[in-house]
Motif scaffolding. Structure first.
Motif, PDB file in Angstrom:
ATOM      1  N   GLU A  96       2.240   4.557   5.365  1.00  0.00           N
ATOM      2  CA  GLU A  96       1.487   5.155   4.262  1.00  0.00           C
ATOM      3  C   GLU A  96       1.911   4.558   2.926  1.00  0.00           C
ATOM      4  N   VAL A  97       1.026   4.640   1.974  1.00  0.00           N
ATOM      5  CA  VAL A  97       1.256   4.049   0.652  1.00  0.00           C
ATOM      6  C   VAL A  97       1.073   5.119  -0.411  1.00  0.00           C
ATOM      7  N   ASP A  98       1.959   5.123  -1.415  1.00  0.00           N
ATOM      8  CA  ASP A  98       1.837   6.047  -2.543  1.00  0.00           C
ATOM      9  C   ASP A  98       1.122   5.338  -3.690  1.00  0.00           C
ATOM     10  N   ALA A 112       4.028  -3.426   3.613  1.00  0.00           N
ATOM     11  CA  ALA A 112       2.758  -3.144   2.943  1.00  0.00           C
ATOM     12  C   ALA A 112       2.396  -4.188   1.896  1.00  0.00           C
ATOM     13  N   THR A 132       8.622  -1.414  -3.410  1.00  0.00           N
ATOM     14  CA  THR A 132       8.904  -1.051  -2.027  1.00  0.00           C
ATOM     15  C   THR A 132      10.116  -0.128  -1.961  1.00  0.00           C
ATOM     16  N   GLY A 181       5.519   1.598  -1.251  1.00  0.00           N
ATOM     17  CA  GLY A 181       5.450   1.650   0.197  1.00  0.00           C
ATOM     18  C   GLY A 181       6.523   0.807   0.838  1.00  0.00           C
TER      19      GLY A 181
END
Length: 202
Positions: free
Chosen positions: A166-168, A140, A159, A136
């Motif tokens: 949003e975060v994977d 994050a 990162t 992200g």
């Protein structure tokens, strides 16, 4: 009296004090000194084995110690986002089919917002040996990564240059299951609860 002890009126016989009296006096003085030294030595031994004057040492310790220990101010804990405020894209980097969909459904049950679900990109496909990767924006790291990390131990944080929040979550080869809800709650509590103040040493 006659002879050399005859008193003529202007001379008197010289009388000497017996020497044994002087010896008695010296012996008495020596005995007093010896008793004094013995008594002093006994007091020193008593101090060694009893720790000296306990009342005095306690008073000195109390005087050196502050009457009330200063209470250190607890460091403010940064507010972490709620799961519903975190959008998670779930990607499968393993050879197990349907893993991303099952993981996304579990995270949805735990309150997270689910974005894209599918297979990982070529950059990560079959290249994640651990439990998973969190990917992200730099912002994050102290927010979304922290909250999502309580759900899955052993994840690696990375990162990129994205501007969105949003975060994977890229599932790796060692992924088996998420932490139990109890374990995740305990981990979150430990993160948000400030450390207890140290007890005074006095």
């Amino acid at each position: 009296m006659g002879g050399k002890y005859r008193i003529t009126g202007d001379t008197y016989p010289r009388m000497r004090r017996p020497r044994h009296r002087r010896r008695l006096v010296l012996a008495g003085i020596g005995a007093v000194v010896a008793l004094g030294l013995a008594g002093w030595g006994t007091l020193q031994l008593i101090d060694v084995f009893t720790g000296g004057d306990k009342s005095a040492s306690a008073a000195d310790h109390k005087r050196d110690c502050p009457t009330s220990a200063p209470k250190p101010s607890a460091a403010p804990v940064k507010a972490l986002p709620k799961p519903a405020a975190i959008k998670v894209n779930v990607y499968n980097a393993t050879t197990r089919s349907g893993l991303a969909k099952a993981a996304a459904e579990e995270l949805k049950k735990r309150g997270f917002t689910i974005g894209e679900v599918g297979n990982a990109s070529k950059e990560y496909d079959k290249k994640v040996p651990g439990a998973g990767v969190l990917l992200g924006a730099p912002a994050a790291k102290n927010g979304s990564f922290t909250v999502l990390g309580t759900q899955l131990a052993g994840t690696v944080q990375k990162t990129d240059t994205r501007k969105t929040g949003e975060v994977d979550l890229i599932l790796g080869a060692k992924f088996k299951a998420f932490s139990t809800p109890q374990e995740a709650t305990a981990a979150m509590t430990a993160l948000t609860k400030p450390a207890p103040a140290p007890s005074p040493t006095c």
